[in-house]
Enzyme design. Structure first.
Site, mmCIF file in Angstrom:
data_model
loop_
_atom_site.group_PDB
_atom_site.id
_atom_site.type_symbol
_atom_site.label_atom_id
_atom_site.label_comp_id
_atom_site.label_asym_id
_atom_site.label_seq_id
_atom_site.Cartn_x
_atom_site.Cartn_y
_atom_site.Cartn_z
ATOM 1 N N SER A 104 71.460 34.958 -10.863
ATOM 2 C CA SER A 104 71.460 35.518 -9.511
ATOM 3 C C SER A 104 71.754 37.008 -9.623
ATOM 4 C CB SER A 104 72.510 34.819 -8.638
ATOM 5 O OG SER A 104 72.169 33.481 -8.425
ATOM 6 N N LYS A 179 65.571 35.378 -3.229
ATOM 7 C CA LYS A 179 66.630 34.378 -3.320
ATOM 8 C C LYS A 179 67.837 34.819 -2.495
ATOM 9 C CE LYS A 179 69.959 31.926 -6.040
ATOM 10 N NZ LYS A 179 70.508 31.508 -7.326
ATOM 11 N N LYS A 248 78.612 35.867 -3.563
ATOM 12 C CA LYS A 248 77.866 36.771 -4.438
ATOM 13 C C LYS A 248 76.453 36.992 -3.913
ATOM 14 C CE LYS A 248 76.155 35.041 -8.099
ATOM 15 N NZ LYS A 248 75.995 34.349 -9.392
#
Length: 300
Positions: A104, A179, A248
């Site tokens: 990520s 994402k 995050k």
């Protein structure tokens, strides 16, 4: 089944990386793992056919041997350490190597590293995943992919060893951006669902019926469908995605807001509440515990 001659370097055998690496082995790939955790290394090798799993002492050793290298790491900071730190991947990359960053990561940092990798005659695609540990275990993740056609063609067989839905998103960095934005929308839906359940409870409503109403009406979202009854009303709070990981992803979406100059007040609200929740409950609890945090916050 994969060509048994293909060996995939896999750096990062954590909560998601471990089942993803095992999925590759189950589909006939050989895996060259790299992770400081002895327990993770043992778990990848457990039950694997002879010769299907090997390990490298550092990322440079992975680059020296594997033509395709998967990164499944916590964030861009760790990716940069693995790429550019002592014993790092970048300096050891051979021309023609493909790096698949499934972490990520922040889109801007992904583009920076892609340029450095390209300068060595190698290529990078960003390929973050959507799905829980359960989907990683069964090899049914959704995977977003950013990169050039030739790099994608080389990555696709490996990605199909871990996911069932592969979505091309555009240039390098676009998948990491999509994402983060997707997960912001999910977080907003989860927050609204948790707040609605809190208010419904205060009114004495049947929360199961409230969930049925939302799922049959315009309030339906992934949180009402897969988290409301299963994780929140039940008090199980075990949806498979950590609170800290959600924060995050929201921070990455916040960096996109800053870079683009697009004001996003609902994103700012979500970031603030998730930061408070992580401080109160810790990063390792399930993200559905945002519901429990709202109750704690209201009682202060």
């Amino acid at each position: 089944m994969a060509d048994q001659g293909i060996e995939v370097g896999f750096i990062g055998l954590g909560m998601m990386g471990l089942p993803m690496a095992r999925s590759l082995v189950a589909r006939g790939f050989r895996v060259l793992g790299c992770d400081p955790s002895e327990a993770a290394r043992a778990a990848v090798a457990e039950g694997a056919p002879a010769g299907a799993v090997a390990f490298a002492p550092d990322p440079a050793a992975v680059a020296a041997r594997a033509d395709v290298v998967v990164l499944m790491l916590p964030n861009s900071r760790v990716v940069a350490q693995v790429m550019e730190g002592p014993g790092g991947l970048l300096a050891a990359l051979r021309p023609g190597t493909l790096v698949i960053d499934m972490s990520s990561s922040e889109p801007g940092e992904t583009r920076r590293l892609a340029a450095l990798i390209e300068a060595r005659g190698a290529a990078l695609v960003d390929a973050p995943v959507s799905g829980s540990v359960a989907k990683a275990t069964t090899g049914t993740l959704a995977i977003m992919v950013g990169g050039e056609d030739a790099a994608f063609a080389k990555a696709e067989p490996v990605l199909k060893g871990m996911g069932e839905k592969i979505i091309r998103t555009g240039a390098v960095g676009s998948a990491h951006a999509m994402k983060a934005l997707n997960n912001f929308v999910y977080a907003a839906g989860l927050l609204a669902t948790a707040e609605a359940l809190r208010m419904g409870s205060a009114l004495g409503l049947d929360l199961g019926i409230l969930t049925d109403v939302m799922n049959a009406s315009s309030g339906r979202n992934i949180a009402t469908e897969t988290k409301s009854r299963q994780e929140i009303i039940s008090g199980r709070y075990a949806g498979g995605f950590q609170l800290g990981l959600m924060r995050k992803d929201l921070d990455t979406a916040g960096s996109i807001s800053d870079q683009t100059g697009i004001e996003a007040p609902s994103l700012a609200l979500c970031r603030g509440l998730w930061a408070e929740a992580v401080e109160a409950l810790g990063p390792g609890v399930d993200n559905t515990e945002i519901h429990r945090f709202l109750g704690i916050r209201a009682s202060r």
